[in-house]
Design an enzyme around this catalytic site. Structure first.
Site, short mmCIF file in Angstrom:
data_model
loop_
_atom_site.label_atom_id
_atom_site.label_comp_id
_atom_site.label_asym_id
_atom_site.label_seq_id
_atom_site.Cartn_x
_atom_site.Cartn_y
_atom_site.Cartn_z
N ILE A 1 23.00 8.24 4.96
CA ILE A 1 22.62 8.52 4.13
C ILE A 1 21.87 7.15 3.61
O ILE A 1 20.80 6.87 1.96
CB ILE A 1 23.60 9.17 2.74
CG1 ILE A 1 23.08 9.77 1.45
CG2 ILE A 1 24.45 8.12 2.89
CD1 ILE A 1 24.12 11.12 0.42
N PHE B 1 24.47 14.26 8.74
CA PHE B 1 24.40 12.80 8.46
C PHE B 1 25.96 12.18 7.75
O PHE B 1 26.73 12.46 7.62
CB PHE B 1 23.41 13.25 7.56
CG PHE B 1 23.93 13.22 6.25
CD1 PHE B 1 24.27 12.58 4.78
CD2 PHE B 1 24.68 14.96 5.89
CE1 PHE B 1 24.95 13.35 3.85
CE2 PHE B 1 24.48 15.56 4.75
CZ PHE B 1 24.56 15.14 3.41
N CYS B 2 25.83 10.76 7.46
CA CYS B 2 27.51 10.08 7.08
C CYS B 2 26.75 9.02 6.97
O CYS B 2 25.30 8.84 5.74
CB CYS B 2 27.83 9.15 8.45
SG CYS B 2 26.95 8.64 9.52
N HIS B 3 27.15 8.09 6.74
CA HIS B 3 26.94 6.38 5.71
C HIS B 3 25.36 5.95 6.62
O HIS B 3 24.57 6.02 5.71
CB HIS B 3 27.74 5.77 5.48
CG HIS B 3 27.79 4.72 4.77
ND1 HIS B 3 27.44 4.54 3.14
CD2 HIS B 3 27.09 3.33 4.76
CE1 HIS B 3 26.91 3.56 3.10
NE2 HIS B 3 26.98 2.75 3.91
#
Length: 100
Positions: free
Chosen positions: A96, A67-69
């Site tokens: 996220i 996952f990332c932003h």
């Protein structure tokens, strides 16, 4: 894209990472990671020049959840992991910011 990469809703992602054999990787920057991450996530900044070497620390026979932003960088990371032959890669749709 490889069929080994699945983009999942936050609920489905939560269910997948409940399995302790799944390696959870936060591909954001150290600064973003410091602001809060998902419990037990490893930091591997996808924009770092060392990202490809960092991947080698993972168990290539086990699934990986990334996952990332917002979901863009993690999808790129998932593609790199798929090229490396990981059996299953899960990407958090929306990143996220979609997690809460």
């Amino acid at each position: 894209m490889s069929q080994t990469v699945q983009s999942l809703s936050p609920a489905a992602f939560k269910a997948v990472i409940a399995d302790k054999s799944v390696q959870l990787v936060d591909v954001r920057t150290a600064q973003e990671y410091a602001q809060g991450t998902i419990e037990h996530a490893l930091l591997m900044d996808v924009s770092s020049v060392d990202f490809e070497q960092e991947i080698e620390k993972l168990d290539s026979s086990s699934p990986v959840a990334v996952f990332c932003h917002s979901g863009v960088r993690s999808l790129y990371a998932a593609t790199v992991l798929a090229e490396r032959g990981f059996p299953a890669i899960y990407n958090l749709t929306g990143g996220i910011i979609n997690w809460q």
